[in-house]
Design a protein around this motif. Structure first.
Motif, mmCIF file in Angstrom:
data_model
loop_
_atom_site.group_PDB
_atom_site.id
_atom_site.type_symbol
_atom_site.label_atom_id
_atom_site.label_comp_id
_atom_site.label_asym_id
_atom_site.label_seq_id
_atom_site.Cartn_x
_atom_site.Cartn_y
_atom_site.Cartn_z
ATOM 1 N N PRO A 87 0.830 -1.210 0.000
ATOM 2 C CA PRO A 87 0.000 0.000 0.000
ATOM 3 C C PRO A 87 0.864 1.260 0.000
ATOM 4 N N GLY A 88 0.543 2.172 -0.895
ATOM 5 C CA GLY A 88 1.253 3.441 -0.950
ATOM 6 C C GLY A 88 2.534 3.419 -1.754
ATOM 7 N N GLY A 138 9.526 6.874 -1.060
ATOM 8 C CA GLY A 138 8.344 6.036 -1.254
ATOM 9 C C GLY A 138 8.269 5.405 -2.631
ATOM 10 N N PHE A 139 9.275 5.651 -3.468
ATOM 11 C CA PHE A 139 9.323 5.049 -4.795
ATOM 12 C C PHE A 139 10.208 3.806 -4.783
#
Length: 230
Positions: A33-34, A115-116
């Motif tokens: 998630p995310g 977050g990548f």
């Protein structure tokens, strides 16, 4: 003095890279998630009347990652594969039309602190006649010779305090030691590159140029400076 181990031509490089990447068991970041995905190109081309080099960019001094060292690349568009994204970004940022057959293989996904999950593709161009950098995305284009990338004095390990751009401000006290060491790829004056880009260059060097095993060259655990966390 030992002979230069780096390939002298695109044909030699393609053969070497295929031999070392075809059996490379790459590590992938699983879906979560995310999680957002991006792809970059480790694009190898001959300099005009010169040796082979990897193309590196300094991002435009605005927007996301302003002024940072980077490999051509960016986030995936909806429904796009990482490979397609790497080739699209190479064209959008530098005007390079690479073919599917120019993609030799991929190295490990890198879980960036932003977050990548970044997937790096090794691309070998048979011909590079002109670069057309996109001014809204690219401040400058640079070449790192494969021979320089393979030299032993390029990787350095430093504390997070030593990785602050320009050093600590006058009078500032260093943070307590944590035992964490950060990679710096030092190519010359004004050209010190940290993870994520430094990590991808390091693994390319270790696996493709120096023939290290996957176990010797994993980079997902490499720490990143605070200014790359966005």
């Amino acid at each position: 003095m030992s002979a230069d181990p780096t390939p002298a031509s695109t044909t030699e490089f393609r053969a070497l890279a295929h031999a070392r990447l075809d059996g490379f068991e790459r590590a992938e970041v699983p879906e979560a998630p995310g999680l957002r995905r991006a792809a970059v190109a480790l694009c190898v081309a001959a300099e005009p009347e010169g040796p082979l080099s990897v193309l590196l960019i300094r991002r435009a001094y605005r927007g996301r990652n302003a002024g940072q060292w980077a490999l051509p690349g960016g986030r995936l568009e909806p429904g796009e594969t990482p490979r397609a994204a790497a080739l699209r970004e190479l064209h959008e940022e530098l005007g390079i039309h690479a073919e599917e057959s120019d993609v030799i293989g991929a190295l490990d996904d890198f879980p960036a602190a932003s977050g990548f999950a970044i997937t790096p593709f090794v691309v070998a161009l048979r011909d590079l006649t002109e670069l057309r950098p996109a001014p809204d995305e690219v401040h400058s284009v640079h070449r790192i010779g494969l021979r320089r990338l393979a030299e032993p004095d390029v990787p350095h390990w430093v504390s997070p305090e030593e990785a602050v751009p320009g050093g600590l401000p006058p009078g500032a006290a260093p943070a307590p030691p944590t035992g964490i060491r950060m990679l710096q790829m030092r190519f010359g004056p004004g050209m010190t590159i940290h993870a994520p880009t430094g990590a991808l260059l390091f693994q390319f060097r270790e696996v493709v140029l120096l023939g290290r095993t996957p176990a010797e060259s994993r980079v997902a655990h490499f720490a990143q400076p605070d200014w790359t966390h966005h």
